[in-house]
Design an enzyme around this catalytic site. Structure first.
Site, PDB file in Angstrom:
ATOM      1  N   ASN A  43       0.855  -1.200   0.000  1.00 21.14           N
ATOM      2  CA  ASN A  43       0.000   0.000   0.000  1.00 21.14           C
ATOM      3  C   ASN A  43       0.886   1.243   0.000  1.00 21.14           C
ATOM      4  OD1 ASN A  43       0.572  -0.809   2.755  1.00 21.14           O
ATOM      5  ND2 ASN A  43      -1.003   0.579   3.506  1.00 21.14           N
ATOM      6  N   ILE A  44       0.507   2.173  -0.855  1.00 24.33           N
ATOM      7  CA  ILE A  44       1.270   3.400  -1.041  1.00 24.33           C
ATOM      8  C   ILE A  44       0.318   4.559  -0.769  1.00 24.33           C
ATOM      9  CG2 ILE A  44       2.701   4.750  -2.633  1.00 24.33           C
ATOM     10  CD1 ILE A  44       3.861   1.929  -2.124  1.00 24.33           C
ATOM     11  N   GLU A  45       0.518   5.216   0.367  1.00 28.62           N
ATOM     12  CA  GLU A  45      -0.405   6.282   0.768  1.00 28.62           C
ATOM     13  C   GLU A  45       0.014   7.641   0.195  1.00 28.62           C
ATOM     14  OE1 GLU A  45      -0.825   5.951   5.049  1.00 28.62           O
ATOM     15  OE2 GLU A  45      -2.051   4.143   4.786  1.00 28.62           O
ATOM     16  N   CYS A  54      -4.026   0.648  -2.612  1.00 35.69           N
ATOM     17  CA  CYS A  54      -3.927  -0.531  -1.736  1.00 35.69           C
ATOM     18  C   CYS A  54      -2.902  -1.522  -2.275  1.00 35.69           C
ATOM     19  CB  CYS A  54      -5.270  -1.239  -1.654  1.00 35.69           C
ATOM     20  SG  CYS A  54      -6.530  -0.358  -0.740  1.00 35.69           S
ATOM     21  N   GLU A  56      -3.185  -4.707  -2.753  1.00 40.83           N
ATOM     22  CA  GLU A  56      -3.741  -5.645  -3.739  1.00 40.83           C
ATOM     23  C   GLU A  56      -3.699  -5.052  -5.139  1.00 40.83           C
ATOM     24  OE1 GLU A  56      -5.006  -4.682  -0.869  1.00 40.83           O
ATOM     25  OE2 GLU A  56      -6.400  -6.146  -0.018  1.00 40.83           O
ATOM     26  N   CYS A  89     -10.478  -4.543   0.502  1.00 44.69           N
ATOM     27  CA  CYS A  89     -11.514  -3.504   0.564  1.00 44.69           C
ATOM     28  C   CYS A  89     -12.424  -3.596  -0.667  1.00 44.69           C
ATOM     29  CB  CYS A  89     -10.871  -2.121   0.656  1.00 44.69           C
ATOM     30  SG  CYS A  89     -10.252  -1.499  -0.924  1.00 44.69           S
ATOM     31  N   CYS A  92     -10.799  -2.801  -4.102  1.00 40.83           N
ATOM     32  CA  CYS A  92      -9.915  -3.890  -4.550  1.00 40.83           C
ATOM     33  C   CYS A  92     -10.722  -5.095  -4.997  1.00 40.83           C
ATOM     34  CB  CYS A  92      -8.933  -4.272  -3.447  1.00 40.83           C
ATOM     35  SG  CYS A  92      -7.658  -3.017  -3.204  1.00 40.83           S
TER      36      CYS A  92
HETATM   37  N1  THU Z   1      -5.324  -1.119   2.599  1.00 42.21           N
HETATM   38  C1  THU Z   1      -4.809  -2.031   1.726  1.00 42.21           C
HETATM   39  O1  THU Z   1      -3.679  -1.884   1.228  1.00 42.21           O
HETATM   40  N2  THU Z   1      -5.578  -3.099   1.402  1.00 42.21           N
HETATM   41  C2  THU Z   1      -6.813  -3.348   1.914  1.00 42.21           C
HETATM   42  O2  THU Z   1      -7.470  -4.284   1.512  1.00 42.21           O
HETATM   43  C3  THU Z   1      -7.330  -2.500   2.989  1.00 42.21           C
HETATM   44  C4  THU Z   1      -6.637  -1.211   3.166  1.00 42.21           C
HETATM   45  C5  THU Z   1      -4.483   0.024   2.972  1.00 42.21           C
HETATM   46  C6  THU Z   1      -4.952   1.347   2.444  1.00 42.21           C
HETATM   47  C7  THU Z   1      -4.364   2.296   3.460  1.00 42.21           C
HETATM   48  O3  THU Z   1      -3.033   2.590   3.089  1.00 42.21           O
HETATM   49  C8  THU Z   1      -4.328   1.509   4.752  1.00 42.21           C
HETATM   50  O4  THU Z   1      -4.456   0.146   4.381  1.00 42.21           O
HETATM   51  C9  THU Z   1      -5.428   1.873   5.738  1.00 42.21           C
HETATM   52  O5  THU Z   1      -6.661   1.846   5.131  1.00 42.21           O
END
Ligand code: THU
Length: 134
Positions: A43-45, A54, A56, A89, A92
């Site tokens: 995950n790259i915010e 996300c 995935e 989520c 995804c």
């Molecule tokens: N996130 C994912 O990478 N995958 C998921 O299925 C759920 C959420 C990440 C997004 C964000 O960077 C962090 O988790 C919190 O939501």
């Protein structure tokens, strides 16, 4: 599935690459291709939170960017270090529903517990190409 342990190991390696300064919630993913490639995603915010990607989607987009398609993907793993296993989520699920086979194994783990699922179970009756007559 075959080589599940290696797939999980790669997904945990991807988790170490997560860029999550805002949530602190690190997620790793890995796509295993039938020709033996392991393609990592984390995950790259972003400070504009909605621009976050996300793990995935990072992994599946990387696989497609390398030219792989649904039929060539053997399985996928998604991992966290959370108390409970995390499932993909909604966004995804929509993406994976189109880009993975409905029965392609998806291994979820938090390092303590592991479960196997697939897109047919995670997003039944999905909107998809058929709805656009494609
Ligand atoms: N996130 C994912 O990478 N995958 C998921 O299925 C759920 C959420 C990440 C997004 C964000 O960077 C962090 O988790 C919190 O939501």
């Amino acid at each position: 599935m075959k080589d599940q342990e290696k797939l999980l190991e790669k997904a945990f390696l991807a988790l170490e690459h997560a860029y999550a300064p805002y949530s602190g919630f690190r997620v790793g993913a890995c796509v295993k291709t039938r020709d033996g490639n392991y393609i990592l995603g984390a995950n790259i915010e972003n400070a504009a939170y909605g621009s976050t990607n996300c793990a995935e989607r990072s992994a599946i987009f990387a696989a497609y960017s390398l030219g792989y398609r649904r039929e060539e993907i053997e399985g996928m793993a998604v991992v966290t270090k959370a108390e409970e296993i995390t499932t993909p989520c909604g966004a995804c699920r929509q993406v994976l529903s189109e880009l993975l086979g409905q029965e392609t194994p998806i291994i979820l783990s938090n390092g303590k517990e592991t479960m196997e699922t697939n897109m047919g179970k995670l997003l039944p009756d999905a909107f998809g190409a058929k709805d656009l007559d494609k």
